[in-house]
Scaffold this active site. Structure first.
Site, PDB file in Angstrom:
ATOM      1  N   LEU A 115       0.840  -1.192   0.000  1.00 22.73           N
ATOM      2  CA  LEU A 115       0.000   0.000   0.000  1.00 22.73           C
ATOM      3  C   LEU A 115       0.879   1.248   0.000  1.00 22.73           C
ATOM      4  O   LEU A 115       1.735   1.409   0.879  1.00 22.73           O
ATOM      5  CB  LEU A 115      -0.913   0.024   1.230  1.00 22.73           C
ATOM      6  N   ASP A 116       0.669   2.117  -0.973  1.00 26.68           N
ATOM      7  CA  ASP A 116       1.417   3.363  -1.072  1.00 26.68           C
ATOM      8  C   ASP A 116       0.516   4.509  -0.621  1.00 26.68           C
ATOM      9  O   ASP A 116      -0.482   4.827  -1.284  1.00 26.68           O
ATOM     10  CB  ASP A 116       1.888   3.590  -2.506  1.00 26.68           C
TER      11      ASP A 116
END
Length: 252
Positions: A115-116
């Site tokens: 997850l960015d």
């Protein structure tokens, strides 16, 4: 390639890596190697698999691999090429059924959700996909609750704002996690020295810390950082090197 705030900069090709890094030796200083195909244009999947096979030769540590994986055949080929875990990012949000297939086929322990996170103009966190080019609606915390329903084995949380800066982790992204999180969390984005790693490890919400900066830009940075962590009293897994006794952190 290495990124800084998701802007790519070249570090070196495979020949450069083989000349400067002996992964069978580095494996005694870290717990896991994360290899991500960050190609922004058309990907050469089979070339990536070949690169992975080279990197994994004689490699002691587990390898988590991701970037552009869109079907089971690709995941299977990466595992055959030396990967131990499959890292998925955009499909977690756009094609959750594919992630469920990965879990069903290879097991929960094999699937890592990457997850960015990026802070928007209002000061809240949102998730970016497609190599950071598209920001999803709704808050990061809402998306994370949905992701956990897919039974992934780990969460790899990366701060786009701190990515590649060496200025330390953004611990505010951890506030997006539910209090009863059932899976391990890897914190990434911003580590530039041993103290950053130590601060990350000390947070009870974090199970592992990642660094690319110490790996790519500071020569024996990994070895020195580990020695500092051990000297400060942090307990790390002990691995016996054929050269000398060392202990092992996670690198990107």
């Amino acid at each position: 390639m290495l990124s800084r705030n998701f802007r790519l900069q070249r570090v070196g090709n495979l020949d450069w890596l083989e000349r400067h890094y002996n992964f069978s030796h580095i494996s005694f200083f870290i717990d896991e190697l994360v290899v991500l195909d960050v190609t922004r244009k058309k990907r050469d999947f089979y070339s990536f698999c070949e690169t992975l096979r080279h990197l994994s030769r004689g490699c002691f540590m587990p390898i988590a691999v991701g970037g552009g994986i869109r079907n089971l055949d690709q995941a299977r080929e990466l595992l055959r090429s030396g990967a131990d875990k499959i890292v998925v990012n955009t499909p977690v949000f756009d094609h959750p059924e594919f992630v469920s297939q990965l879990v069903s086929e290879f097991g929960q322990q094999c699937v890592v959700a990457s997850l960015d996170l990026k802070k928007n103009s209002e000061g809240t966190y949102q998730i970016c996909v497609d190599s950071g080019s598209r920001m999803l609606e709704d808050s990061a915390s809402k998306w994370i609750k949905q992701i956990l329903k897919q039974s992934v084995g780990e969460l790899y949380l990366n701060s786009i704002d701190r990515d590649g800066t060496g200025q330390g982790y953004d611990f505010s992204i951890l506030d997006q996690l539910p209090s009863n999180l059932p899976v391990p969390v890897v914190l990434a984005g911003g580590a530039g020295n041993a103290q950053h790693l130590a601060t990350g490890i000390a947070d009870c919400r974090v199970d592992a810390v990642a660094t690319a900066h110490l790996f790519n830009f500071i020569g024996d940075g990994l070895e020195k950082a580990r020695k500092e962590l051990i000297a400060s009293g942090i307990e790390l897994p002990l691995w016996i090197s054929p050269i000398n006794d060392q202990q092992m952190i996670l690198i990107q």
